[in-house]
Design a protein around this motif. Structure first.
Motif, PDB file in Angstrom:
ATOM      1  N   LYS A 161       0.821  -1.220   0.000  1.00  0.00           N
ATOM      2  CA  LYS A 161       0.000   0.000   0.000  1.00  0.00           C
ATOM      3  C   LYS A 161       0.850   1.264   0.000  1.00  0.00           C
ATOM      4  O   LYS A 161       0.400   2.302  -0.431  1.00  0.00           O
ATOM      5  N   GLU A 162       2.055   1.189   0.532  1.00  0.00           N
ATOM      6  CA  GLU A 162       2.852   2.413   0.711  1.00  0.00           C
ATOM      7  C   GLU A 162       4.185   2.267  -0.014  1.00  0.00           C
ATOM      8  O   GLU A 162       5.182   1.829   0.564  1.00  0.00           O
TER       9      GLU A 162
ATOM     10  N   LYS B 208       7.089   4.623   1.254  1.00  0.00           N
ATOM     11  CA  LYS B 208       7.689   4.148   2.504  1.00  0.00           C
ATOM     12  C   LYS B 208       8.567   2.924   2.241  1.00  0.00           C
ATOM     13  O   LYS B 208       9.600   2.752   2.877  1.00  0.00           O
TER      14      LYS B 208
ATOM     15  N   ASP C  26       3.086  -0.996   8.051  1.00  0.00           N
ATOM     16  CA  ASP C  26       2.651   0.228   7.365  1.00  0.00           C
ATOM     17  C   ASP C  26       2.694   0.039   5.848  1.00  0.00           C
ATOM     18  O   ASP C  26       1.786   0.476   5.135  1.00  0.00           O
ATOM     19  N   ILE C  27       3.768  -0.579   5.358  1.00  0.00           N
ATOM     20  CA  ILE C  27       3.896  -0.752   3.900  1.00  0.00           C
ATOM     21  C   ILE C  27       2.767  -1.652   3.379  1.00  0.00           C
ATOM     22  O   ILE C  27       2.178  -1.395   2.336  1.00  0.00           O
TER      23      ILE C  27
ATOM     24  N   GLY D 262      -0.904   0.135   5.323  1.00  0.00           N
ATOM     25  CA  GLY D 262      -1.132   1.581   5.271  1.00  0.00           C
ATOM     26  C   GLY D 262      -0.582   2.307   6.484  1.00  0.00           C
ATOM     27  O   GLY D 262      -0.600   1.774   7.600  1.00  0.00           O
ATOM     28  N   ILE D 263      -0.089   3.525   6.243  1.00  0.00           N
ATOM     29  CA  ILE D 263       0.400   4.373   7.342  1.00  0.00           C
ATOM     30  C   ILE D 263      -0.818   4.978   8.035  1.00  0.00           C
ATOM     31  O   ILE D 263      -1.675   5.570   7.386  1.00  0.00           O
TER      32      ILE D 263
ATOM     33  N   ARG E 232      -5.619   2.094  11.661  1.00  0.00           N
ATOM     34  CA  ARG E 232      -5.664   2.055  10.192  1.00  0.00           C
ATOM     35  C   ARG E 232      -7.077   2.033   9.629  1.00  0.00           C
ATOM     36  O   ARG E 232      -7.309   2.454   8.514  1.00  0.00           O
TER      37      ARG E 232
ATOM     38  N   GLU F  68       4.609  10.197  10.837  1.00  0.00           N
ATOM     39  CA  GLU F  68       4.394  10.868   9.552  1.00  0.00           C
ATOM     40  C   GLU F  68       3.210  11.828   9.643  1.00  0.00           C
ATOM     41  O   GLU F  68       3.252  12.948   9.151  1.00  0.00           O
TER      42      GLU F  68
ATOM     43  N   PHE G 271       8.440  10.616   4.181  1.00  0.00           N
ATOM     44  CA  PHE G 271       8.859   9.244   3.924  1.00  0.00           C
ATOM     45  C   PHE G 271      10.364   9.061   3.993  1.00  0.00           C
ATOM     46  O   PHE G 271      10.906   8.086   3.532  1.00  0.00           O
TER      47      PHE G 271
ATOM     48  N   GLN H  13       7.014   6.117  -7.551  1.00  0.00           N
ATOM     49  CA  GLN H  13       6.040   5.498  -6.658  1.00  0.00           C
ATOM     50  C   GLN H  13       5.167   4.486  -7.385  1.00  0.00           C
ATOM     51  O   GLN H  13       4.611   3.590  -6.781  1.00  0.00           O
TER      52      GLN H  13
END
Ligand code: BF8
Length: 674
Positions: free
Chosen positions: A121-122, A125, A233-234, A237-238, A307, A414, A660, A672
């Motif tokens: 998702k990230e 990151k 997180d990756i 999601g953050i 999240r 973040e 990031f 990205q």
């Protein structure tokens, strides 16, 4: 400013969820009753760290300074207390890190197309993490993700060199670690070595043992825990600020209630997705429910609260009582902090306790192994077990307390960056400036467990006094849930903040206490502190910051590992009401005075809310004095040159990349998407 609120001395009579306890009294024995009915207090030797059971000549009860009362082998109280402390650090580090390894394995499967349903998702990151793992962050995302997966797993088994994420700390801190010889090598190696040192006849110098405990703890904070947070997180999601609700009132009478309990977010994430599938909702409706309601307990709860905004039914001390509402069809557990008594309470109702990790089974529970290659399929199987229980719910037994409280959670480091500086100028500069100009006195963390043996509402009393004294408070773990139950995670609590702190909060629009996540997410605090150092104006290392940590109701070994990595990283921590080395003044003094010499931070002990607050505020004031920002300064009018200087921090902060990673790691938009 004087504290506005007087600390309560004893809150034993206002047991949380007393009304639910009353309803099951006589049916099932619960933890608070066990505390009262055990008939004996905790053994003083065990509690104070001087019961030695590393061999079978004992257990030996040791009294410091009494020759006959050394261990049979001659072990002194300081050696034994240090050994026991080390074992707690090793256990805590192992726990967080095995969680991190589990996520790394899931991540490996996802990026190698061996798992369904989840994806990265990230991407930005991922590139930042890749850089810190020593990889070329410019590679195409798919290739890079595979390399990150391998590197992340290697961090656990590394034998030489140092853990990759140690390089994220301020340069001065890294030098200190090098000089003191406490740079962690591989996560597993540090845990194994510390356990080895503590067995019979190995390391018998409390100084050597306690110093080694830092090396292991750093492998937790800057290793296992940080890997867990970053990879989660990756994948998922953050976290960003999100509204939700806490307390047992989040359970619903007309829905299939499932509580997700433990620590690893993978199972709960899959359940959250599966519970929204039309086919699963239909299955729930077929048995007479309106749908499926997920609610969190402990740190799994914090993960999905941060999240997804999934409400929290309860913290550690509420796990039994959540079941005693009679309204929970299944409690789905993964690992850590799950009390064995949940199966006993569940037996009194229609509730299934479903274990999902092969590492954590419980007698009396149903085991549905979660297959991280097929998360949604596994989740559906779990949901079906829960749905089948709904028709068995006895309406007479259902009692859902009305109490619930609005919260705003999701303050990853973040997010804090964005909130302070805005989307395009995200920076910690406004935070540092407000600390320097005195609107914010400093920063305090309240972390860790809640505890059936603590009779005072410590988290809440401490948090209220700190914010009243203009201290920015961040929280994680069960402390966060406890503080949320009392309304302090809501912007409505702004009135409780001191005047100057409130002005800052009103300008940025956030609650006075910031929820930063689960216990592995204490690693987010390490990064935030590092960012404060890099932003400038508050010294060159974490130990110079006007910052302090606390775990007022700690009970788990994990809390000791966390406290130790904060001290090793330069943040003084206050724990209580009891402490595991207290029977050895020598060892306890070493953790306070000698650690302070070595790391610029120490372990402190407080017995009640007033003591916690006094130590914490005094510490922050002392740091302000050292920085020369303790006295109000005349207003300085900035000219252009000064403005330009402020706009060019000496070490590149996260801004410029939108949080990031440092500016030199800027991720271009096209990167990205590759
Ligand atoms: O890891 S705060 S009781 S749930 S140990 Fe356990 Fe303590 Fe809660 Fe999260 Ni942390």
């Amino acid at each position: 400013m004087e504290p506005r609120l007087k600390a309560r001395q004893d809150c034993g009579k206002c047991l949380i969820n007393q009304d639910v306890y009353e309803r099951i009294k006589g049916k099932v024995l619960t933890a608070p009753e066990r505390v009262n009915k055990r008939g004996m207090k905790p053994c003083l030797f065990g509690k104070g760290g001087t019961c030695c059971n590393v061999c079978h000549m004992g257990p030996c009860q040791i009294i410091e300074g009494v020759e006959e009362m050394r261990g049979v082998c001659g072990a002194t109280a300081s050696t034994v207390a240090a050994r026991n402390f080390c074992r707690m650090v090793a256990a805590g580090t192992a726990t967080h890190s095995d969680h991190g390894r589990g996520i790394a394995e899931a991540f490996y499967s996802v990026v190698h197309n061996e798992a369904e349903d989840f994806e990265i998702k990230e991407k930005a990151k991922l590139r930042m993490v890749a850089h810190y793992l020593g990889l070329d962050r410019k590679k195409p995302i798919k290739e890079l993700a595979k390399e990150v997966a391998v590197k992340a797993l290697e961090e656990f088994g590394k034998q030489h060199g140092r853990l990759a994420f140690l390089s994220r700390a301020p340069e001065k801190r890294q030098e200190k670690w090098r000089e003191l010889g406490v740079e962690s090598r591989g996560v597993d190696r540090e845990v194994v070595e510390l356990i080895h040192r503590t067995t019979v006849g190995v390391d018998q110098d409390y100084r050597s043992l306690l110093k080694a405990s830092i090396r292991c703890a750093l492998a937790d904070g800057w290793g296992g825990s940080m890997l867990a947070t970053e990879l989660q997180d990756i994948l998922f999601g953050i976290p960003q600020p999100i509204k939700s609700v806490v307390n047992l009132g989040v359970l619903k009478e007309d829905m299939v209630n499932i509580t997700v309990h433990g620590h690893e977010p993978e199972v709960a994430e899959a359940l959250a997705i599966a519970a929204q599938l039309p086919e699963m909702i239909k299955e729930a409706q077929k048995v007479g429910a309106k749908g499926i309601n997920l609610a969190g307990i402990c740190c799994t709860g914090n993960e999905v609260l941060m999240r997804r905004g999934i409400p929290i039914a309860g913290s550690f001390v509420q796990q039994e009582i959540a079941l005693a509402t009679g309204a929970v069809e299944a409690m789905v557990v993964d690992v850590q902090c799950i009390m064995q008594n949940v199966t006993t309470v569940a037996e009194a109702y229609h509730t299934a306790i479903i274990t999902t990790s092969d590492k954590a089974k419980i007698e009396g529970a149903i085991h549905i192994a979660f297959d991280h290659h097929k998360p949604i399929e596994s989740a559906k199987n779990i949901l079906r077990e829960a749905i089948a229980r709904f028709p068995k719910r006895d309406k007479k037994d259902v009692y859902i307390p009305k109490k619930k409280m609005d919260v705003v959670a999701g303050f990853s480091h973040e997010t804090i960056l964005y909130m302070l500086g805005g989307r395009f100028r995200a920076s910690y500069k406004p935070l540092n400036e407000n600390i320097i100009n005195g609107r914010i006195l400093g920063v305090a963390a309240i972390i860790g467990c809640d505890n059936f043996r603590v009779k005072e509402k410590l988290h809440i009393e401490i948090a209220k006094e700190l914010i009243a004294n203009n201290v920015l408070v961040v929280v994680t773990g069960c402390a966060a849930s406890a503080i949320g139950r009392d309304g302090l995670l809501s912007p409505d609590a702004l009135d409780l903040a001191g005047e100057s702190y409130r002005e800052v909060l009103e300008a940025i629009g956030c609650p006075p206490v910031l929820h930063m996540g689960s216990c592995v997410d204490n690693s987010r605090i390490l990064i935030a502190l590092t960012e404060m150092v890099h932003t400038g104006g508050l010294g060159d290392d974490i130990d110079e910051l006007p910052v302090v940590g606390s775990a007022p109701e700690w009970m788990s070994e994990k809390a000791i590992a966390i406290g130790n990595y904060f001290v090793g990283s330069g943040t003084t921590v206050v724990f209580g009401p009891t402490f595991p080395t207290e029977n050895s003044k020598i060892a306890t003094n070493y953790l306070r005075e000698d650690f302070n010499q070595m790391f610029g931070a120490s372990w402190r002990i407080a017995r009640n809310a007033s003591e916690f607050v006094s130590i914490m505020i005094d510490h922050i004031r002392k740091k302000r004095e050292n920085l020369g920002i303790d006295k109000p300064k005349p207003r300085v009018l900035y000219d252009m040159a000064m403005r330009r200087a402020l706009g060019a921090p000496t070490i590149s902060p996260f801004h410029g990349l939108g949080c990031f990673g440092p500016t030199h790691l800027r991720v271009e938009p096209e990167e990205q998407t590759q």
